[in-house]
Scaffold this motif. Structure first.
Motif, PDB file in Angstrom:
ATOM      1  N   GLN A 137       0.708  -1.168  -0.040  1.00 18.35           N
ATOM      2  CA  GLN A 137      -0.015   0.048  -0.080  1.00 18.35           C
ATOM      3  C   GLN A 137       0.815   1.147   0.124  1.00 18.35           C
ATOM      4  O   GLN A 137       0.184   2.391  -0.156  1.00 18.35           O
ATOM      5  CB  GLN A 137      -0.881   0.022   1.156  1.00 18.35           C
ATOM      6  CG  GLN A 137      -0.265   0.138   2.528  1.00 18.35           C
ATOM      7  CD  GLN A 137      -0.269  -1.346   3.260  1.00 18.35           C
ATOM      8  OE1 GLN A 137       0.207  -2.290   2.203  1.00 18.35           O
ATOM      9  NE2 GLN A 137      -0.357  -1.559   4.513  1.00 18.35           N
ATOM     10  N   ARG A 145       2.071   3.713  -4.657  1.00 18.15           N
ATOM     11  CA  ARG A 145       0.707   4.077  -5.365  1.00 18.15           C
ATOM     12  C   ARG A 145       0.951   5.214  -6.719  1.00 18.15           C
ATOM     13  O   ARG A 145       2.269   5.559  -6.709  1.00 18.15           O
ATOM     14  CB  ARG A 145      -0.168   4.777  -4.358  1.00 18.15           C
ATOM     15  CG  ARG A 145       0.232   6.153  -3.752  1.00 18.15           C
ATOM     16  CD  ARG A 145      -0.471   6.152  -2.652  1.00 18.15           C
ATOM     17  NE  ARG A 145      -0.485   7.739  -2.097  1.00 18.15           N
ATOM     18  CZ  ARG A 145       0.526   7.881  -1.316  1.00 18.15           C
ATOM     19  NH1 ARG A 145       1.267   7.181  -0.856  1.00 18.15           N
ATOM     20  NH2 ARG A 145       0.366   9.276  -0.932  1.00 18.15           N
ATOM     21  N   TRP A 155       4.210   7.942 -10.105  1.00 16.73           N
ATOM     22  CA  TRP A 155       4.355   6.683  -9.545  1.00 16.73           C
ATOM     23  C   TRP A 155       5.004   6.958  -8.122  1.00 16.73           C
ATOM     24  O   TRP A 155       6.345   7.745  -8.328  1.00 16.73           O
ATOM     25  CB  TRP A 155       4.976   5.366  -9.766  1.00 16.73           C
ATOM     26  CG  TRP A 155       4.102   4.653 -10.435  1.00 16.73           C
ATOM     27  CD1 TRP A 155       3.880   4.513 -11.971  1.00 16.73           C
ATOM     28  CD2 TRP A 155       3.131   3.562 -10.115  1.00 16.73           C
ATOM     29  NE1 TRP A 155       2.903   3.889 -12.425  1.00 16.73           N
ATOM     30  CE2 TRP A 155       2.259   3.208 -11.178  1.00 16.73           C
ATOM     31  CE3 TRP A 155       2.340   3.222  -9.027  1.00 16.73           C
ATOM     32  CZ2 TRP A 155       1.327   2.173 -11.212  1.00 16.73           C
ATOM     33  CZ3 TRP A 155       1.723   2.282  -8.707  1.00 16.73           C
ATOM     34  CH2 TRP A 155       0.881   1.795  -9.823  1.00 16.73           C
TER      35      TRP A 155
END
Length: 470
Positions: A374, A377, A383
């Motif tokens: 997580q 992202r 990115w």
């Protein structure tokens, strides 16, 4: 699960040996745990056995001190112990004492330490600790004695005087003079019936107790688990050096003795002497902090480590701290071409991606190695990786986002993250939350792999990326 083991056990995945022992039932409440477990930090079975035996002695000394207090010996008992040292020396060397010059040297060494005591007690006692402290620990241990600080100093002085007298007698024997030593009769016999009275038990003034309570407070204020681990290692070593766990009985002389002991020790992992910087920044810093906390919280009357330090000379710098362009290129090529073999998928992924991430971001190895799925992202058209204390340990305790270089995206790092399961990308927390142990193990493996490519020991294989990126 086996909770008590008489020998080291090998981790099935890493091959590193560990120490494991059940905490006695009567100490579980005080220690807050049912089992003591610690890495021995070696894959060599011989080294592991030696480290296991040494750590077992430390733990037994610590637990024994928690159950009772230290003892104060009488003047007669101290003289009796000194007499035993004298008699043992004569018995061991009297028949064939060798050259007289050797015993003259022994007398000179003892005289120097005893003279220093008169001028600077702490420095002189530290010299005596270095010269005869280990032998004295064994002698006291065989009688089951844990003496207080004042008794320790008195015993050191009397044993030194006894050895000085024995050296003189042996020097005379080396010259052919075997006439009786008129001073030998001055030593009394040990009287076991006159058992010394125990002083106040260590309790909350034990070194381990102060460490435990300091950590409860420090943890709440954001101190890192790595600091606790470092302080614990120092306390373990200090308790073993002292032969007891009572902080109220620690003198500045014993702290100086421990400093000198550490400087003379060899790191079992690197096979090199412990550096003065490590002793100053880790050992002495830990003792000053813990004793200082004890004073502030009315556990101790004074801080015996205050003012004790090591003056570090300026280190010679013979190369930059960071990798050269050639070294960086070689490391990145090795990472890109790394083959999995029999290693775990997450370890393989770490060796493949962590060097590239460090090179392009300048982030610390630990910050990258503890990334979770997580934490990677896409924000807008870019990115990013989110470096956060929620994932593990971050030196500044401040979360930050770092944009990934387009080359990392082209290599397929985001796609790799998309394919893996939720959670940490490169390691598996030991109990589902704590990453400190697995993280350190992974960092060690990454360092070992990097060292296969960059042989120059003047540059740190993990930290080199911090001093320049591609």
């Amino acid at each position: 699960m086996v909770l008590s083991m008489a020998r080291p056990f090998k981790h099935p995945k890493t091959g590193v040996y560990w120490f494991r022992k059940a905490v006695p039932k009567d100490l579980r409440e005080a220690l807050g745990k049912t089992e003591f477990i610690q890495s021995l930090r070696t894959k060599d079975v011989a080294e592991a056995r030696k480290a296991h035996a040494e750590l077992a002695a430390v733990i037994e000394a610590r637990w024994g001190s928690l159950r009772g207090g230290t003892q104060r010996l009488t003047t007669e008992q101290i003289a009796a112990l000194a007499g035993e040292v004298y008699q043992d020396a004569i018995a061991a060397y009297g028949a064939d004492p060798g050259e007289p010059e050797g015993w003259e040297g022994s007398q000179d060494l003892l005289e120097d330490a005893l003279d220093t005591v008169e001028v600077n007690a702490a420095q002189g006692l530290a010299k005596l600790e270095k010269a005869i402290g280990s032998d004295l620990d064994g002698r006291l241990g065989r009688r089951g004695l844990r003496v207080d600080a004042d008794t320790r100093e008195r015993v050191l002085l009397q044993v030194a005087l006894a050895l000085h007298r024995a050296s003189g007698a042996l020097r005379r024997r080396a010259q052919g003079d075997y006439s009786p030593d008129p001073g030998a009769s001055r030593f009394p016999e040990w009287k076991a019936t006159e058992a010394p009275k125990a002083v106040t038990p260590a309790g909350k003034t034990s070194l381990t107790g102060i460490l435990a309570d300091w950590w409860k407070e420090a943890q709440a204020t954001g101190r890192k688990p790595s600091t606790h681990e470092s302080y614990s290692n120092t306390v373990d070593g200090f308790v073993a050096f002292l032969g007891h766990d009572d902080a109220t009985q620690v003198t500045p002389g014993r702290v100086v003795g421990f400093k000198d002991h550490r400087l003379a020790s060899i790191n079992p992992r690197t096979k090199k002497p412990i550096s003065p910087k490590t002793v100053k920044d880790s050992d002495l810093s830990a003792l000053k902090t813990l004793f200082g906390w004890g004073v502030s919280n009315h556990r101790l009357p004074s801080n015996p480590a205050a003012g004790i330090t090591i003056k570090l000379g300026k280190r010679k710098v013979t190369r930059p701290k960071g990798f050269t362009d050639e070294e960086a290129e070689a490391l990145l090529k090795a990472a890109e071409g790394h083959q999995q073999g029999n290693e775990q998928p997450k370890t393989f992924a770490a060796k493949r991606w962590v060097p590239w991430l460090c090179a392009y971001t300048g982030a610390r190895v630990g910050e990258v190695a503890q990334l979770r799925k997580q934490d990677v992202r896409k924000v807008g058209g870019y990115w990013v990786i989110h470096i956060t204390p929620d994932a593990g340990t971050v030196k500044t305790d401040q979360a930050r986002d770092v944009v990934l270089h387009e080359h990392l995206v082209a290599q397929g790092f985001p796609e790799f993250c998309r394919r893996v399961k939720d959670g940490h990308l490169f390691l598996t927390p030991a109990d589902g939350s704590d990453v400190l142990g697995p993280l350190q193990g992974l960092k060690n493996r990454l360092a070992e792999t990097a060292r296969d490519t960059v042989k120059d020991t003047r540059v740190q294989p993990n930290h080199g990326w911090r001093h320049g990126t591609v």
